[in-house]
Design a protein around this motif. Structure first.
Motif, PDB file in Angstrom:
ATOM      1  N   VAL A   1      -4.597  29.130  29.552  1.00 14.24           N
ATOM      2  CA  VAL A   1      -5.396  27.981  30.162  1.00 14.24           C
ATOM      3  C   VAL A   1      -4.776  26.837  29.684  1.00 14.24           C
ATOM      4  N   SER A   2      -5.157  25.480  30.377  1.00 13.23           N
ATOM      5  CA  SER A   2      -4.851  24.281  30.027  1.00 13.23           C
ATOM      6  C   SER A   2      -5.735  23.354  30.651  1.00 13.23           C
ATOM      7  N   GLU A   3      -6.078  22.682  30.096  1.00 14.16           N
ATOM      8  CA  GLU A   3      -7.286  21.427  30.774  1.00 14.16           C
ATOM      9  C   GLU A   3      -6.855  20.961  31.714  1.00 14.16           C
ATOM     10  N   PHE A   4      -5.462  20.645  32.116  1.00 13.76           N
ATOM     11  CA  PHE A   4      -5.250  19.893  33.423  1.00 13.76           C
ATOM     12  C   PHE A   4      -3.825  19.826  33.717  1.00 13.76           C
TER      13      PHE A   4
ATOM     14  N   HIS B   1      -1.496  12.302  32.725  1.00 10.91           N
ATOM     15  CA  HIS B   1      -2.561  13.443  32.901  1.00 10.91           C
ATOM     16  C   HIS B   1      -2.698  13.438  34.610  1.00 10.91           C
ATOM     17  N   GLY B   2      -2.863  14.903  34.834  1.00  8.17           N
ATOM     18  CA  GLY B   2      -3.007  15.073  36.258  1.00  8.17           C
ATOM     19  C   GLY B   2      -3.947  15.906  36.589  1.00  8.17           C
ATOM     20  N   ASN B   3      -4.148  16.738  37.701  1.00  7.34           N
ATOM     21  CA  ASN B   3      -5.238  17.773  37.779  1.00  7.34           C
ATOM     22  C   ASN B   3      -4.446  19.139  37.895  1.00  7.34           C
ATOM     23  N   ALA B   4      -4.358  19.584  39.212  1.00 11.15           N
ATOM     24  CA  ALA B   4      -3.997  21.010  39.375  1.00 11.15           C
ATOM     25  C   ALA B   4      -2.736  21.285  38.555  1.00 11.15           C
ATOM     26  N   SER B   5      -2.831  22.729  38.208  1.00 12.22           N
ATOM     27  CA  SER B   5      -1.505  23.275  37.466  1.00 12.22           C
ATOM     28  C   SER B   5      -1.392  24.494  37.846  1.00 12.22           C
ATOM     29  N   ILE B   6      -0.765  25.431  36.819  1.00  9.25           N
ATOM     30  CA  ILE B   6      -0.599  26.890  37.100  1.00  9.25           C
ATOM     31  C   ILE B   6      -0.947  27.424  36.021  1.00  9.25           C
ATOM     32  N   ALA B   7      -1.152  28.760  36.093  1.00 10.78           N
ATOM     33  CA  ALA B   7      -1.655  29.572  35.070  1.00 10.78           C
ATOM     34  C   ALA B   7      -0.933  31.090  35.000  1.00 10.78           C
ATOM     35  N   PHE B   8      -0.781  31.745  33.929  1.00  9.30           N
ATOM     36  CA  PHE B   8      -0.120  33.069  33.902  1.00  9.30           C
ATOM     37  C   PHE B   8      -1.104  34.061  33.583  1.00  9.30           C
TER      38      PHE B   8
ATOM     39  N   ASP C   1      -4.201  13.335  45.453  1.00  7.59           N
ATOM     40  CA  ASP C   1      -5.332  12.484  45.511  1.00  7.59           C
ATOM     41  C   ASP C   1      -5.013  11.013  44.895  1.00  7.59           C
ATOM     42  N   ALA C   2      -6.432  10.283  45.058  1.00  6.12           N
ATOM     43  CA  ALA C   2      -6.274   8.913  44.788  1.00  6.12           C
ATOM     44  C   ALA C   2      -5.533   8.648  43.516  1.00  6.12           C
ATOM     45  N   ASP C   3      -5.428   9.418  42.588  1.00  7.05           N
ATOM     46  CA  ASP C   3      -4.752   9.059  41.293  1.00  7.05           C
ATOM     47  C   ASP C   3      -3.263   9.387  41.482  1.00  7.05           C
ATOM     48  N   GLY C   4      -2.920  10.051  42.401  1.00  5.15           N
ATOM     49  CA  GLY C   4      -1.348  10.485  42.585  1.00  5.15           C
ATOM     50  C   GLY C   4      -1.263  11.816  41.930  1.00  5.15           C
ATOM     51  N   ASN C   5      -2.493  12.729  41.828  1.00  3.69           N
ATOM     52  CA  ASN C   5      -2.367  14.252  41.281  1.00  3.69           C
ATOM     53  C   ASN C   5      -2.447  15.070  42.591  1.00  3.69           C
ATOM     54  N   LEU C   6      -1.782  16.331  41.859  1.00  4.12           N
ATOM     55  CA  LEU C   6      -1.902  17.449  42.776  1.00  4.12           C
ATOM     56  C   LEU C   6      -3.427  17.809  42.930  1.00  4.12           C
ATOM     57  N   ARG C   7      -4.136  18.121  44.107  1.00  4.34           N
ATOM     58  CA  ARG C   7      -5.374  18.672  44.422  1.00  4.34           C
ATOM     59  C   ARG C   7      -5.316  20.183  44.158  1.00  4.34           C
ATOM     60  N   ALA C   8      -6.648  20.791  43.549  1.00  5.18           N
ATOM     61  CA  ALA C   8      -6.830  22.001  43.309  1.00  5.18           C
ATOM     62  C   ALA C   8      -6.934  23.006  44.524  1.00  5.18           C
ATOM     63  N   THR C   9      -6.194  23.907  44.415  1.00  7.62           N
ATOM     64  CA  THR C   9      -6.746  25.020  45.669  1.00  7.62           C
ATOM     65  C   THR C   9      -7.553  26.064  45.119  1.00  7.62           C
TER      66      THR C   9
END
Lengths: 393, 471
Positions: free
Chosen positions: A301-304, A321-328, A349-357
């Motif tokens: 897990v990781s907060e963002f 800091h961003g948003n979407a990431s990956i997990a194993f 998104d507006a902050d230039g971050n990946l959106r979560a799917t």
């Protein structure tokens, strides 16, 4: 030969219904989850690299990894070169990689995002209890997990993680099994106080004595994995010992700082991922050798995640800091392969971050489900587990 | 008939059957501070109970400027001796600084009351809320905490740390943020069940435009441009919307009302009881304290004065009826043993390992109390802490460079093991250990143990045992 009725009367066998239920419990009770918390926010883009995507290379002139160095998993994406152990697990079909994992209400504060993850909630004020703490309470109440002072265990931390918080249980945190086992626990009281006043304190001492004995057993358990000589390596080894010694621990939490790579990401991230990979690989090997890989799930897990565009220049370049990431997720009951859609580099998104799917609450729901509990009982709403769990035979 | 009779805190009056004695003085010191040093107990016994209480409650006002100076310049340990921890994190320094004051301060109640308010208005250090803002908040809690709750609440609402922590600085009329309004009702004043969600929404509108200036030293700033000028309806009362700079008066009006509401009094009374009286306060105690608060203009100092001097407070049932917080536990031990160079002992790390890190409460609800602190890890941590304390180097005079104990002085001239164990027990608990415990302790000693070794064994035994987890 004694008949069943006589055995029942003698208390030797339980009534049939109880017997079946008890067996079902025993099977599930052997399962455990080992959580690696990558604090600070791990950069998903440089962990699972979309090496064919020009937008990735344009956004990260310094940090982008070249196709030839990446450990390709398919035609579009591959793992960071430091993740050789995870690539091997992927090829064995035992590693799931969750893409696009993030929050529908992203928050760029570590603190708020960690709180959200701990509670598995996007409420403005998340509940004070943690999702694993609530899972513990439900699982113990239903008899799925044995009640044990070690049911939730944090290793290498001063305090149990907020995800363990619950009103009914305070999880222990342990840096060093042998040291805990050597702790000279007090005998008796001093003031001759009314026993009702010190009863719970004595129980806690008894429980610490029990934990110390269990920890002594864990400390003396042989492991073989090639753990890196770092804190994280030590903690992964502790996790292996807990499993192999057969402790009643259901969730082990390992925190590893700090993926907050605002600067010098290229070098830092390689070191961080290398340690993580080596630790997980050694743990995986020990579990496999002991026949425990089927009942143990390793997950991250990781907060963002982090900003798509890099900041800073040259060797100093990093990401915000961003948003979407990956997990194993690896091992027990996990269906290997990809899950979730990779976030779209063309739709930030507006902050230039990946959106979560993939909603992080559904990720939590997956592990709640794998413990045999419906997500609603723990997460307060019906979440949908990801399809990375193998169907049980 | 006097309707207040049942809710009055009757003062304790000593009598031949129920004298003002060591057990009571030590109880007062454990609650109004951290631990009971023998000479502090003796000093209180020379006074009448009411004067003894006054000596603790009437602590002098402090020099806030000096506090800030110590905190932020010259290393926060400027007033301490060498090895100030330049280069380490300011948050760590601030914790050491505060713990140092708790252990060595001459006004332990002031520190305990500040801790009480820190746990009530719980703000947590994070990357958006740096240590200097929390130190400024700490200074404000020190200054206003002993006085009237309404004045304190008004200051907290303007406190930059709080404005940052609960996001009110981004509470604007076009996009109200309910975070502060909700916690104000739920945690800081009325408590759950005394308001509805629409009160939260309306209250958030009242506080639109309450923000902190940016820059190195943020200050409260009211922005009329971001304030919602419309009328609001909070808890059934209309708040007249005001334009311009007087918009800020709406918030003050509500804060004064909330501070003095009966449910706020009950909520604070419950909390005071859990901090200063016992883990499971009876309805009677809470009603008494709520009545005292309401009758004394919500002055904490005056309420505590009445509480500490009361028959109810000194009742034997209240002694050792509180589970100590980790900070109380480590400070009481270090204070009782008069550890030298306590800032080098690492109390900030030890209390954090036990689950309580100053300036980093788990969330805005603060730390749990009472039985929450009872767990296997805590028992092991306490035992380990006791062993580490017992093994500190010996010194007979003030030394630099490391934490130390004057082991010989702690024995108070005693040579015989049972006597030494008893002296240490009195020092650590404020009262003598039981005869059975002393027998058991002596039976476990090596034959011909040297007096200094007996002192160390007694420290490990008494600080490590379950009874020390109670105050």
């Amino acid at each position: 030969m004694l008949d069943r009725r006589a055995l029942l009367q003698a208390g030797v066998i339980a009534p049939l219904v109880g017997l079946v239920a008890a067996r079902g419990r025993a099977e599930r009770a052997e399962r455990a989850w080992i959580v690696f918390e990558l604090t600070g926010g791990n950069d998903g883009l440089d962990t699972l690299i979309p090496f064919e995507d020009d937008r990735y290379h344009r956004a990260r002139p310094t940090l982008a990894l070249e196709k030839r160095s990446v450990l390709a998993l398919d035609e579009h994406s591959g793992l960071h070169p430091a993740l050789t152990g995870l690539r091997a697990s992927f090829e064995r079909g035992e590693l799931a990689i969750v893409r696009g994992l993030g929050s529908p209400k992203p928050d760029l504060s570590h603190f708020k995002s960690q709180d959200a993850w701990a509670a598995a909630s996007v409420a403005d004020v998340p509940p004070p209890s943690g999702w694993l703490g609530r899972l513990h309470d439900v699982a113990v109440e239903r008899g799925l997990w044995a009640r044990s002072p070690l049911a939730l265990l944090a290793v290498g931390r001063d305090l149990p993680p907020p995800a363990f918080a619950t009103e009914h249980f305070v999880a222990p945190a342990c840096h060093d099994f042998a040291a805990f086992a050597r702790t000279p626990l007090a005998r008796a009281g001093a003031l001759g106080l009314d026993p009702s006043r010190t009863e719970r304190l004595r129980e806690a001492e008894e429980s610490a004595r029990g934990a110390a004995a269990e920890f002594a057993r864990a400390a003396g358990t042989r492991v073989f994995g090639a753990y890196p000589p770092t804190g994280l390596g030590d903690h992964a080894r502790m996790a292996a010992r807990v499993r192999i010694a057969g402790l009643a621990t259901r969730v082990i939490w390992i925190t590893t700082p700090t993926f907050d790579t605002h600067t010098r990401q290229r070098r830092e991230h390689e070191i961080l991922l290398g340690r993580l990979d080596a630790s997980i690989a050694a743990l995986r090997d020990d579990l496999s050798r002991a026949g425990l890989l089927e009942t143990t799930t390793i997950l991250t897990v990781s907060e963002f995640g982090r900003r798509v565009a890099e900041s800073g220049v040259g060797a100093d370049a990093g990401t915000d800091h961003g948003n979407a990431s990956i997990a194993f997720a690896l091992g027990g009951g996990v269906q290997g392969g990809f899950a979730g859609e990779a976030s779209d580099l063309g739709d930030l998104d507006a902050d230039g971050n990946l959106r979560a799917t993939v909603d992080f609450r559904d990720y939590c729901a997956t592990w709640v489900t794998s413990a045999g509990v419906e997500p609603g009982a723990v997460l307060g709403e019906a979440r949908v587990p990801l399809s990375i769990l193998r169907r049980r035979a | 008939m006097n309707p207040h009779r049942s809710t009055a805190l009757e003062p304790f009056v000593p009598s031949p059957d129920d004298p003002w004695d060591r057990a009571k003085a030590a109880h007062l010191l454990r609650r109004a501070g951290f631990g009971a040093r023998p000479r502090e107990v003796l000093a209180l016994l020379r006074l009448e109970p009411a004067a003894a209480v006054a000596s603790l409650v009437d602590f002098p006002d402090i020099d806030a400027e000096l506090e800030a100076q110590i905190a932020l310049e010259g290393g926060c340990l400027g007033e301490l001796d060498n090895r100030n921890r330049i280069g380490e994190r300011l948050g760590e320094n601030a914790r050491v600084w505060w713990l140092y004051r708790m252990v060595n301060g001459r006004r332990p109640l002031h520190e305990k009351l500040t801790l009480f308010w820190h746990a009530h208005f719980a703000c947590r250090e994070n990357e958006l809320l740096p240590t200097p803002l929390l130190l400024a908040q700490n200074r404000m809690l020190r200054r206003l905490g002993p006085a009237r709750f309404d004045e304190l609440l008004l200051a907290v609402a303007r406190d930059p740390a709080m404005l940052v922590f609960l996001d009110n600085r981004s509470n604007e009329k076009t996009r109200p943020n309910e975070n502060w309004a909700r916690e104000l009702l739920e945690l800081f004043t009325l408590g759950r069940g005394n308001y509805e969600q629409h009160d939260v929404v309306e209250l958030a509108r009242v506080f639109t435009g309450w923000r902190a200036s940016s820059g190195e030293e943020p200050r409260f700033a009211f922005s009329a441009a971001h304030h919602d000028e419309g009328d609001k309806l909070v808890l059934g009362t209309k708040i007249r919307g005001r334009a311009g700079a007087s918009g800020v008066e709406e918030g003050d009006e509500v804060l004064r009302r909330l501070a003095r509401a009966p449910s706020t009094a009950r909520r604070l009374a419950d909390k005071l009881a859990r901090w200063f009286v016992c883990d499971e306060p009876s309805a009677e105690i809470i009603e008494c304290l709520a009545a005292e608060l309401a009758g004394r203009e919500f002055s904490l100092r005056e309420t505590l004065r009445r509480l500490f001097a009361s028959r109810l407070f000194f009742a034997p049932a209240q002694r050792f009826a509180l589970v100590r917080t980790p900070v109380d536990l480590v400070v009481a031990a270090a204070r009782s043993l008069e550890v030298q160079n306590v800032h080098l002992l690492g109390l900030e790390t030890i209390s954090a390992r036990m689950g309580m890190q100053l300036l980093r409460p788990p969330n805005v609800a603060g730390w749990g109390l009472g039985a929450r602190w009872i767990c296997a890890s805590a028992a092991a941590q306490r035992a380990e802490f006791a062993r580490d304390l017992a093994q500190l180097p010996h010194t007979t005079r003030r030394v630099a460079g490391h934490a130390a104990l004057d082991v010989e002085a702690l024995a108070a001239g005693a040579r015989e093991p049972r006597r030494i164990a008893s002296e240490l027990g009195v020092r650590i608990f404020g009262v003598e250990p039981s005869s059975a415990a002393l027998d058991d302790f002596v039976a476990g000693l090596a034959p011909n143990a040297a007096p200094n070794d007996v002192v160390r064994a007694a420290i490990e035994r008494w600080v490590g045992c379950a009874d020390f987890a109670l105050a």
